[in-house]
Design a protein around this motif. Sequence first.
Motif, PDB file in Angstrom:
ATOM      1  N   ASN A 221      74.894  17.852  14.898  1.00  0.00           N
ATOM      2  CA  ASN A 221      75.201  18.243  16.080  1.00  0.00           C
ATOM      3  C   ASN A 221      74.152  18.700  17.049  1.00  0.00           C
ATOM      4  OD1 ASN A 221      78.277  18.842  16.121  1.00  0.00           O
ATOM      5  ND2 ASN A 221      77.579  19.704  14.097  1.00  0.00           N
ATOM      6  N   PRO A 222      73.540  17.646  17.823  1.00  0.00           N
ATOM      7  CA  PRO A 222      72.598  17.616  18.595  1.00  0.00           C
ATOM      8  C   PRO A 222      72.584  18.763  19.916  1.00  0.00           C
ATOM      9  CG  PRO A 222      73.808  15.930  19.604  1.00  0.00           C
ATOM     10  CD  PRO A 222      74.885  16.438  18.394  1.00  0.00           C
ATOM     11  N   VAL A 223      72.547  19.877  19.327  1.00  0.00           N
ATOM     12  CA  VAL A 223      72.484  21.087  20.325  1.00  0.00           C
ATOM     13  C   VAL A 223      71.300  21.934  19.993  1.00  0.00           C
ATOM     14  CG1 VAL A 223      75.066  21.065  20.252  1.00  0.00           C
ATOM     15  CG2 VAL A 223      73.755  22.489  18.529  1.00  0.00           C
ATOM     16  N   VAL A 224      71.046  22.639  21.157  1.00  0.00           N
ATOM     17  CA  VAL A 224      69.815  23.595  21.043  1.00  0.00           C
ATOM     18  C   VAL A 224      70.739  24.868  20.805  1.00  0.00           C
ATOM     19  CG1 VAL A 224      68.173  24.766  22.349  1.00  0.00           C
ATOM     20  CG2 VAL A 224      68.527  22.114  22.770  1.00  0.00           C
ATOM     21  N   GLN A 225      70.369  25.607  19.922  1.00  0.00           N
ATOM     22  CA  GLN A 225      70.874  26.925  19.577  1.00  0.00           C
ATOM     23  C   GLN A 225      70.191  27.972  20.437  1.00  0.00           C
ATOM     24  OE1 GLN A 225      71.091  27.462  15.311  1.00  0.00           O
ATOM     25  NE2 GLN A 225      73.230  27.364  15.669  1.00  0.00           N
ATOM     26  N   GLY A 226      71.060  28.832  21.199  1.00  0.00           N
ATOM     27  CA  GLY A 226      70.407  29.961  21.780  1.00  0.00           C
ATOM     28  C   GLY A 226      71.614  30.509  22.691  1.00  0.00           C
ATOM     29  N   PHE A 227      71.428  31.489  23.212  1.00  0.00           N
ATOM     30  CA  PHE A 227      72.380  32.182  24.302  1.00  0.00           C
ATOM     31  C   PHE A 227      71.859  31.995  25.763  1.00  0.00           C
ATOM     32  CE2 PHE A 227      72.608  34.403  20.261  1.00  0.00           C
ATOM     33  CZ  PHE A 227      74.010  34.584  20.197  1.00  0.00           C
ATOM     34  N   ALA A 228      72.793  32.083  26.847  1.00  0.00           N
ATOM     35  CA  ALA A 228      72.101  31.962  28.178  1.00  0.00           C
ATOM     36  C   ALA A 228      73.100  33.186  28.974  1.00  0.00           C
ATOM     37  CB  ALA A 228      72.703  30.707  28.585  1.00  0.00           C
ATOM     38  N   ILE A 229      72.430  33.348  30.088  1.00  0.00           N
ATOM     39  CA  ILE A 229      73.081  34.060  30.984  1.00  0.00           C
ATOM     40  C   ILE A 229      73.096  33.188  32.435  1.00  0.00           C
ATOM     41  CG2 ILE A 229      73.192  36.325  32.390  1.00  0.00           C
ATOM     42  CD1 ILE A 229      71.938  37.792  29.761  1.00  0.00           C
TER      43      ILE A 229
END
Length: 603
Positions: A221-229
């Motif tokens: 899965n070509p995702v960047v792991q993280g959180f965002a606001i």
Amino acid sequence: MSFQTFDDPAGGRDHAARLQALRARMRADAVEALLVPRADPHQGEYVADAHARLAWLTGFTGSAGFAIVTADEAGVFVDGRYRVQVRSQLDTAWFTPVDWPETRPAEWLRRALPGGGRLGFDPWLHTRQEVETLRSGLEDSGIALVALAQNPVDAVWPDRPAAPVGVARAHDEALAGETAADKRHRLAASLRDAGQRAAVLTLPDSISWLLNIRGSDLPRNPVVQGFAILADDGRLTLFADAAKFDAALRDRLGGEVSILPPDALADALRGLTGPVRVDPATAPEAVFRLLEARQTTIARAPDPAILPKARKTSAELAGMRAAHHRDGIAMVRLLAWLDETDPDRLTEIDVVRRLESLRREAGILDISFDTIMGAGPNGAIVHYRVTHASNRRLARNQMLLIDSGGQYRCGTTDITRTVCLGDPPAEAVAPYTAVLRGMIAISRARFPKGVAGSHLDALARQFLWHQGRDYDHGTGHGVGAALCVHEGPMRISRVSDLALQPGMILSNEPGYYREGAFGIRIENLVAVGPAKAGPEADQGRQMLEFETLTLCPIDTRPLDRGALSRDEGEWLDAYHARVRQALAPHLDGDTGRWLERATAPLA
């Protein structure tokens, strides 16, 4: 580029000792029971090694499930996709398979802890919705839910891997069809319209889609792991390891996107002014608790990127078509090679390696999930993953189930073909024909706007039901565009009430599985779009239909041709003609001649 390995990631280890160590830690934490999910803080289907707690503890490596551990029992809850697999992976002297959802966690806990007790859980690994459902089920049981400051599994996992720090890259705006800035401001406008000051994004595919970035934190899965606001003015703060982003990508993200370390999230949440939009179905319980501790007003609503991401742009649809064209060439080359090779000389791993090699030549960045290559009885394990220990030699007159896909820069593929290695087993013909007829029924469906996946699911099952058969998975899942091969929120299943909308891409994959004998699944990806004019003028209804994206022959050898209706036969012939026309110019002579035979009209 990361391709499939064939080691059992949880095999050959002393899971009993791990369970005993965990129980000792539970006593120290004063909890009588503990939830151990297969989840990370982002609630993704794939988890990094650092979050593979369920596999580390129990040995079960399926992509869905959870355990509940008490002083005397350790139940491992799995749905119908994994009931064969879980029995082969667990040490049943210590762990007990539990059929879920037939047995609910609250029901099991009431029996396991009749006198009540404290049920520990990690608030970063469970959504608010999950916690509320469990709390409701335990009402008046004397069992209290206790959020733990440290995960007890982590406390007894001495060599736990570090969190991934994969390199991020830009996703071409020409493939996305919209700039990241336009996406941010479009979603921000929706927050303002709803009277919300900000939204918390916890799903890596939502963040990756929104910022037009792709990553390498997870295999497949070509995702960047993280959180965002995301603020209501379009500014976004991304909480991720800065080492993932080079200077060029930071410049591309622009001044309205800030990057802070993951451990800055808690303070940022405490500093927000509400209403803050948070999705109770996807966001961790811990996010809600941090906001509630400051009495911040929470607007419970779906992730604002969920539906925009699901409704693919024309550019994304074009990229997906291109990816399926490349993938179809690789699949045809594989199937032709299989027919030309003595199956007794091949194992499941041999075929997996051949297919990955052909996809490399077609230009994949990675496979989109671990290939399911199930020969004979292994095909009946719905999410089977071949290992060196399970690797089976192919045999003549046997069914081989191949479920696989690729991650291309322009799109994501997922295809299943069940092929016969010679003459089909007599007992496979009727269910194979029913599965194909169900797949064709979905492919040909024409339905009004507002129809959900639950309304269509029975179309795929009807022919199996007439035979007294069924399957224990959904008929279709959503698929991302150069993103996750399993993407929400759209599905074709009995429980999906979300209306299908133009631009959504789903799988169409009915199946049938006879334990100890064979598995059958036929899968194409389809895109929702406006329906072409029907035989009669539409009577005031906006009609939708599916465009089939997958390009690959369907094996007709196990097919009872007399059972097909004229319309079904015409659909299959037309599909095969389209496959032949699209792929034949790109194949060598022998493979092209194989394709000509494989796509010959039924009549």
